[in-house]
Write a protein that holds these residues in place. Structure first.
Motif, mmCIF file in Angstrom:
data_model
loop_
_atom_site.group_PDB
_atom_site.id
_atom_site.type_symbol
_atom_site.label_atom_id
_atom_site.label_comp_id
_atom_site.label_asym_id
_atom_site.label_seq_id
_atom_site.Cartn_x
_atom_site.Cartn_y
_atom_site.Cartn_z
ATOM 1 N N LEU A 5 13.477 28.952 -26.268
ATOM 2 C CA LEU A 5 13.739 30.302 -26.754
ATOM 3 C C LEU A 5 14.047 31.243 -25.595
ATOM 4 O O LEU A 5 13.440 31.156 -24.525
ATOM 5 C CB LEU A 5 12.530 30.838 -27.527
ATOM 6 C CG LEU A 5 12.023 30.003 -28.708
ATOM 7 C CD1 LEU A 5 10.902 30.748 -29.426
ATOM 8 C CD2 LEU A 5 13.146 29.673 -29.668
ATOM 9 N N SER A 6 15.008 32.127 -25.830
ATOM 10 C CA SER A 6 15.304 33.204 -24.887
ATOM 11 C C SER A 6 15.122 34.507 -25.647
ATOM 12 O O SER A 6 15.812 34.754 -26.637
ATOM 13 C CB SER A 6 16.737 33.079 -24.358
ATOM 14 O OG SER A 6 17.006 34.071 -23.389
ATOM 15 N N SER A 7 14.195 35.325 -25.210
ATOM 16 C CA SER A 7 13.815 36.502 -25.990
ATOM 17 C C SER A 7 14.746 37.679 -25.726
ATOM 18 O O SER A 7 15.593 37.653 -24.834
ATOM 19 C CB SER A 7 12.374 36.902 -25.657
ATOM 20 O OG SER A 7 12.325 37.548 -24.396
ATOM 21 N N SER A 8 14.547 38.729 -26.505
ATOM 22 C CA SER A 8 15.310 39.965 -26.323
ATOM 23 C C SER A 8 14.506 40.991 -25.536
ATOM 24 O O SER A 8 14.838 42.174 -25.522
ATOM 25 C CB SER A 8 15.697 40.545 -27.693
ATOM 26 O OG SER A 8 14.537 40.751 -28.488
ATOM 27 N N ALA A 9 13.445 40.520 -24.853
ATOM 28 C CA ALA A 9 12.557 41.443 -24.148
ATOM 29 C C ALA A 9 13.250 42.128 -22.976
ATOM 30 O O ALA A 9 12.937 43.272 -22.646
ATOM 31 C CB ALA A 9 11.319 40.698 -23.658
ATOM 32 N N TYR A 13 17.638 38.268 -20.246
ATOM 33 C CA TYR A 13 17.473 37.176 -21.201
ATOM 34 C C TYR A 13 18.627 37.167 -22.207
ATOM 35 O O TYR A 13 19.081 36.104 -22.639
ATOM 36 C CB TYR A 13 16.132 37.296 -21.928
ATOM 37 C CG TYR A 13 14.924 37.295 -21.014
ATOM 38 C CD1 TYR A 13 14.960 36.646 -19.782
ATOM 39 C CD2 TYR A 13 13.750 37.941 -21.373
ATOM 40 C CE1 TYR A 13 13.855 36.641 -18.941
ATOM 41 C CE2 TYR A 13 12.637 37.939 -20.539
ATOM 42 C CZ TYR A 13 12.698 37.296 -19.323
ATOM 43 O OH TYR A 13 11.607 37.295 -18.488
ATOM 44 N N ASN A 14 19.096 38.349 -22.589
ATOM 45 C CA ASN A 14 20.292 38.417 -23.433
ATOM 46 C C ASN A 14 21.500 37.841 -22.696
ATOM 47 O O ASN A 14 22.322 37.124 -23.272
ATOM 48 C CB ASN A 14 20.581 39.863 -23.829
ATOM 49 C CG ASN A 14 19.691 40.353 -24.960
ATOM 50 O OD1 ASN A 14 19.026 39.560 -25.623
ATOM 51 N ND2 ASN A 14 19.676 41.647 -25.184
ATOM 52 N N ASP A 15 21.600 38.163 -21.412
ATOM 53 C CA ASP A 15 22.708 37.629 -20.614
ATOM 54 C C ASP A 15 22.671 36.102 -20.571
ATOM 55 O O ASP A 15 23.716 35.445 -20.542
ATOM 56 C CB ASP A 15 22.658 38.188 -19.193
ATOM 57 C CG ASP A 15 23.073 39.659 -19.128
ATOM 58 O OD1 ASP A 15 23.378 40.240 -20.190
ATOM 59 O OD2 ASP A 15 23.092 40.222 -18.019
ATOM 60 N N ASP A 16 21.462 35.537 -20.563
ATOM 61 C CA ASP A 16 21.344 34.074 -20.553
ATOM 62 C C ASP A 16 21.946 33.456 -21.811
ATOM 63 O O ASP A 16 22.514 32.353 -21.766
ATOM 64 C CB ASP A 16 19.875 33.661 -20.437
ATOM 65 C CG ASP A 16 19.340 33.810 -19.019
ATOM 66 O OD1 ASP A 16 20.152 33.864 -18.079
ATOM 67 O OD2 ASP A 16 18.105 33.871 -18.856
ATOM 68 N N ILE A 17 21.831 34.144 -22.935
ATOM 69 C CA ILE A 17 22.419 33.642 -24.177
ATOM 70 C C ILE A 17 23.942 33.659 -24.090
ATOM 71 O O ILE A 17 24.625 32.711 -24.499
ATOM 72 C CB ILE A 17 21.932 34.472 -25.380
ATOM 73 C CG1 ILE A 17 20.443 34.208 -25.631
ATOM 74 C CG2 ILE A 17 22.751 34.153 -26.631
ATOM 75 C CD1 ILE A 17 20.111 32.780 -26.029
ATOM 76 N N VAL A 18 24.501 34.737 -23.539
ATOM 77 C CA VAL A 18 25.955 34.803 -23.354
ATOM 78 C C VAL A 18 26.410 33.667 -22.441
ATOM 79 O O VAL A 18 27.433 33.020 -22.684
ATOM 80 C CB VAL A 18 26.371 36.168 -22.770
ATOM 81 C CG1 VAL A 18 27.880 36.216 -22.534
ATOM 82 C CG2 VAL A 18 25.960 37.294 -23.713
#
Length: 356
Positions: A5-9, A13-18
């Motif tokens: 999981l990569s959180s929105s904290a 972490y959002n950049d990791d999803i991109v």
């Protein structure tokens, strides 16, 4: 199946999803977690650094204000290495398929009660049993792996789910991008990475194609947003523009690059990054969501030797003929001329040697 999981904290972490969506299949990147965020049995099992081969699924864990936490499945990966560094665990992830037809409700429905108990909630923390960000589930999730022909549809649907359901980067939307392929400029299918990197030939030209997409449409994107390409080695040269504007809902961007003929193997990194407006006037851009593609250019000693010989012969022959015509020719002089011409050929074919 390992769930990561990569959180929105935090924004990073959002950049990791991109980044996870941007990487082409077969390339590698890393995720890092504090040891308290791993399932206890998992942390104990990988107390020592190990090369592994574990199927994994990256999910965005979102906690929208006033809403129940949501899981947004994003990308399948293979965990190739788990390394403990201090109190953290570093996971090396090799990118696999995009995810299709799998949402929060369906994923939870495939998990056992024990697995569901490990999911974080908006109120849980890492000190309790609930709240793990890395844990195993028994279902292999095989039906939800998108085929190559379904990849870009799955990519678009994932970005829509992130934006619409998980409210991903909701206040200042950024574009998503995904590397379509790296292929020879002379034609042929995209190349497949080997061992996490692309194996290329020096002295040849290549195209890198990237698909950019905004789920909301161009009206919600800043006209100043860009996608840029750069290299960490000066021997890798771009023959295209290195900055592309992302001012439409979707676009196909192509960067062209090559190296000079190399005598020895050359390793280089090609970096892609979003340029996102940092200030309200959109004059300053900051680079975000960057990915690095590892490239290795093979040298060609046989071809290089042939080119050196041709240059040497072409350079020395007229001089030798001229010397003999003037009555000053000799075997020794001809030998010196050919040796000098060989040095000229080497310097011409391998200009990088002149830098040493």
């Amino acid at each position: 199946m390992l769930v990561l999981l990569s959180s929105s904290a935090r924004r990073r972490y959002n950049d990791d999803i991109v980044r996870a969506l941007a990487h082409p299949a077969g390339t590698e990147f890393r995720f890092r977690y504090g040891e308290n965020y791993l399932e206890q049995d998992l942390a104990a099992r990988y107390e020592r650094t190990r090369a592994v081969n574990l199927a994994g699924l990256i999910c965005h864990w979102a906690t929208p204000e006033g809403a129940t936490s949501l899981l947004a499945p994003c990308r399948f990966v293979t965990v190739t290495r788990i390394q403990k560094v201090g109190s953290s665990y570093v996971f090396t992830l090799r990118v696999a398929e995009f995810v299709k037809d799998l949402d929060d409700a369906k994923l939870r429905g495939l998990m056992t009660e024990g697995e569901l108990a490990l999911l974080p909630t908006a109120k849980s923390d890492a000190s309790s049993r609930a709240g793990r960000l890395v844990f195993e589930i028994s279902d292999a999730l095989t039906p939800f792996r998108a085929a190559t022909s379904e990849a870009m549809t799955a990519f678009e649907n994932t970005t829509k789910a992130l934006r619409q359901e998980a409210k991903f980067e909701d206040s200042k939307p950024i574009a998503f991008f995904s590397v379509q392929g790296l292929s020879p400029a002379t034609g042929g299918p995209p190349l497949e990475p080997q061992g996490g990197r692309f194996e290329l030939e020096s002295g040849r030209r290549y195209f890198l194609d990237i698909y950019s997409y905004s789920p909301e449409g161009e009206n919600n994107l800043s006209d100043a947003m860009t996608l840029s390409a750069s290299a960490d080695d000066s021997d890798l040269k771009f023959s295209s523009e290195t900055v592309a504007k992302l001012d439409s809902r979707y676009d196909l961007i192509r960067f062209a690059f090559s190296t000079e003929q190399q005598l020895f193997e050359l390793s280089a990194g090609l970096r892609l990054a979003l340029g996102v407006p940092k200030t309200a006037d959109e004059k300053d851009l900051e680079q975000r969501c960057d990915i690095m593609l590892d490239l290795r250019f093979r040298g060609s000693l046989r071809l290089a030797a042939a080119r050196v010989a041709m240059i040497a012969i072409g350079t020395a022959t007229p001089a030798v003929i001229g010397a003999y015509a003037a009555g000053k020719g000799s075997l020794g002089l001809a030998s010196v001329m050919f040796i000098a011409a060989l040095f000229t050929g080497v310097a011409t074919v391998f200009p990088a040697l002149k830098k040493a």
